[in-house]
Design an enzyme around this catalytic site. Sequence first.
Site, mmCIF file in Angstrom:
data_model
loop_
_atom_site.group_PDB
_atom_site.id
_atom_site.type_symbol
_atom_site.label_atom_id
_atom_site.label_comp_id
_atom_site.label_asym_id
_atom_site.label_seq_id
_atom_site.Cartn_x
_atom_site.Cartn_y
_atom_site.Cartn_z
ATOM 1 N N ARG A 1 3.788 -13.750 1.631
ATOM 2 C CA ARG A 1 3.755 -12.754 0.566
ATOM 3 C C ARG A 1 4.954 -12.904 -0.373
ATOM 4 N NH1 ARG A 1 5.778 -7.565 -0.177
ATOM 5 N NH2 ARG A 1 4.497 -6.331 -1.565
ATOM 6 N N LEU B 1 0.848 -1.191 0.000
ATOM 7 C CA LEU B 1 0.000 0.000 0.000
ATOM 8 C C LEU B 1 0.876 1.231 0.000
ATOM 9 C CD1 LEU B 1 -2.421 -1.130 2.842
ATOM 10 C CD2 LEU B 1 -3.058 -0.817 0.451
ATOM 11 N N GLU C 1 -3.643 -10.970 7.901
ATOM 12 C CA GLU C 1 -2.389 -10.734 8.615
ATOM 13 C C GLU C 1 -2.194 -11.759 9.727
ATOM 14 O OE1 GLU C 1 -1.024 -8.311 7.114
ATOM 15 O OE2 GLU C 1 0.613 -7.551 8.380
ATOM 16 N N LYS D 1 -4.324 -1.242 10.663
ATOM 17 C CA LYS D 1 -3.243 -1.942 9.955
ATOM 18 C C LYS D 1 -2.373 -2.625 11.001
ATOM 19 C CE LYS D 1 0.215 -1.200 6.345
ATOM 20 N NZ LYS D 1 1.448 -1.544 7.021
HETATM 21 S S1 IVH Z 1 -4.980 -4.749 2.052
HETATM 22 C C1 IVH Z 1 -3.408 -4.440 -2.195
HETATM 23 N N1 IVH Z 1 -5.754 -4.499 4.516
HETATM 24 O O1 IVH Z 1 -0.257 -3.935 4.908
HETATM 25 C C2 IVH Z 1 -4.010 -4.482 -0.850
HETATM 26 N N2 IVH Z 1 -3.420 -4.798 4.129
HETATM 27 O O2 IVH Z 1 1.410 -2.393 2.814
HETATM 28 C C3 IVH Z 1 -3.013 -4.707 0.239
HETATM 29 N N3 IVH Z 1 -2.050 -4.902 6.157
HETATM 30 O O3 IVH Z 1 1.116 -6.456 2.926
HETATM 31 C C4 IVH Z 1 -3.522 -5.432 1.404
HETATM 32 N N4 IVH Z 1 -3.707 -4.648 7.584
HETATM 33 O O4 IVH Z 1 0.543 -7.012 5.344
HETATM 34 C C5 IVH Z 1 -4.698 -4.672 3.705
HETATM 35 N N5 IVH Z 1 -6.617 -4.278 6.641
HETATM 36 C C6 IVH Z 1 -5.567 -4.458 5.843
HETATM 37 C C7 IVH Z 1 -4.241 -4.610 6.348
HETATM 38 C C8 IVH Z 1 -3.193 -4.774 5.447
HETATM 39 C C9 IVH Z 1 -2.392 -4.831 7.460
HETATM 40 C C10 IVH Z 1 -0.656 -5.055 5.657
HETATM 41 C C11 IVH Z 1 -0.444 -6.234 4.752
HETATM 42 C C12 IVH Z 1 0.089 -5.687 3.468
HETATM 43 C C13 IVH Z 1 0.582 -4.345 3.881
HETATM 44 C C14 IVH Z 1 0.483 -3.380 2.734
#
Ligand code: IVH
Length: 670
Positions: free
Chosen positions: A138, A84, A175, A117
Amino acid sequence: MKEAEIKNIYKKKINELKKHNKFYFENSNPEISDKEYDEIKKEILNLEKRFSYLKNNSSPSISLGFTPSKKFIKSTHRVKMLSLSNAFDIEDLKNFEKKIFNYLNEKIEVEYSVEPKIDGISASLTYKDSVLVLGASRGDGSTGEVITENLKTIKDIPQKIKSKDFPKDIDIRGEVFIKKQDFNRLKNDFANPRNAASGSLRQKNPEETKKIPLNFVAYTYGYFKNDKIKKQSEFLNLLQKWGFKINEHNKVLSKIKDLKNFHEKFEKDRFNLEYDVDGLVYKINNLELQKRLGFTANSPRWAIAHKFSADSAYSKITDINIQVGRTGALTPVARINPVNIGGVVVSNATLHNEDEIIRKDIRIGDTVKIERAGDVIPHVILVDLKKRDKKLKKFVFPNNCPSCGSETIKEFNKTTKKHDAVRRCTNEGYECEKIAIEKIKHFISKDAMNIDGLGKKVVENFWDLNLIRFPQDIYNLDYNKISNLEGWGDLSVSNLKYSIDQSKKVSLDKFLYAIGIRHIGIENAKLLAEHVKSIKNFIILVNKKKLNEFLDIDGIGETQINSLKTFFENKSNYKIIEKLSSILNISDLKLNKDGKLLNNTFMFTGKLSNMSRAEAKSLIEENSGSVVSSINKKLKYLIIGDKPTTRKVQQAKELGIKILSQKEWISLLD
Ligand code: IVH
């Protein structure tokens, strides 16, 4: 080298690997770093790739348990696991929303799914016919490690789903994390909860994973043919119904102001949570909109992570160095007395640019507060003026490039009507040593030519030895000389040669990105490549000084055109491209060839409703069609939006080109 010699080298490498496997897996006491281990493994795989007679059934790349990263087999994600982009303040959020409106070409009230997050490790779970059949980490986003058995030990991960409405084939993503309280027991073994979760998940023996209490929350899907679920929040509720844990603080909000208020409150309250949270994720709630927005190279356009403030510490600046980047930007870097910030020892902090030093009046010898957030480079927040020694002098930013002595300038931005905060060396080519080295490092990097045998350190080393001055020198290296250098053996030289040879075949977009033109990132390089189709055409345009033609491409503007022009005004840049194009095999972009619009060309005139040109273009390309920017006989359809250019419509009529309204065009896709 003779076959026997190669077999011998191969055998030695295998034995070395076996030795380290034993240290690692059986004694849990590795003798070498992960990086060194991966090096040996890479050498073995490279040898096998090149000399097929080396492969045998006990080859570590075939036998189960050997692996991309030590112990697991790899699996390619059906849908990439992207990261993200980050927002740190309300300005970043406004910008994020603005980009969305620009892409959609309309301003709408957006609803966001707001999710904490959690700072853990993401995992992807594949369920087929309601049974968990694969669990993967991942990895690098495209390929992960198969850790199914380890994931199965986590009680929050259902192995079988009972609900009748659970999709037949779906990847559930979420996660894996460890609670703060459980981490306390492991404090001496891991730097932070995230490392503890990662270490536990990647145990070879799932029984070991079981010993460390891991948790899982689900938050999205990867592969999934969805035609019913309309909203992310709806999907989250379904996840819960199907038996997954979801975060108890997930909610839906609409305005940036509300996001900001919730963020402020959550940041204060987060210390009471049972787990570490490093920010909030905002996702466009409407899944249809998410689909329209799609992705940039590394992250979705429809989501952003709004980070909490970082860990910080005080330390003293011992020196300020000026680094020269690939595009000539001069970045001041503070060398500080090493200090531990949130589990990481920090000894450098970026000072961003000249303006920042002036604004904060940062001086060598000052005691400063340094902040570090996740993988973002540490930076100086403030100067502790009470601790300032009166004798300290103001820092004077150099007027000339510290590398080549050229004049430096702060560019004037016509749009903002302000001078740039960044000072730059005016040298655009390879005459500035530091710029040249950085350009070559960029050239070999993963998203560019991807020459993995030639790392950044090797480039610096080869530069010092006068082996490389320009990118084309990479293809004319004196391997004899290299094999006599310290640290180089027959095998590493042969691997280097192999990876350089492999890189000779490259797609046009990667090549255009690799040559390192300012403002031409991966996305823009793709746009240019799609437009010119071949390197030959690209060189013709440069020669004929017709770079303005690129202005017809959606996404390419004055900034990019001016940058292209400045780049090619420098003769050395032009020569490099000519030379490289004769050495390399630069192929056209691979196009999707099974869509409904194959062999159909389109052009737009006038404003489309509810859709930007960029979105319309990607819709056509997803369906194998192509978009051209001028009317000629090759054009099949002219799509007319609001207030079309009369001349274009007239021209199209004369040439017998079919004219479509936006509605008619969309119906072609159905
Ligand atoms: S969505 C393309 N939702 O953040 C969408 N990610 O920097 C990406 N993460 O690798 C994932 N909580 O490890 C999403 N509610 C959440 C999240 C989340 C933690 C982490 C995840 C991802 C990273 C992205």
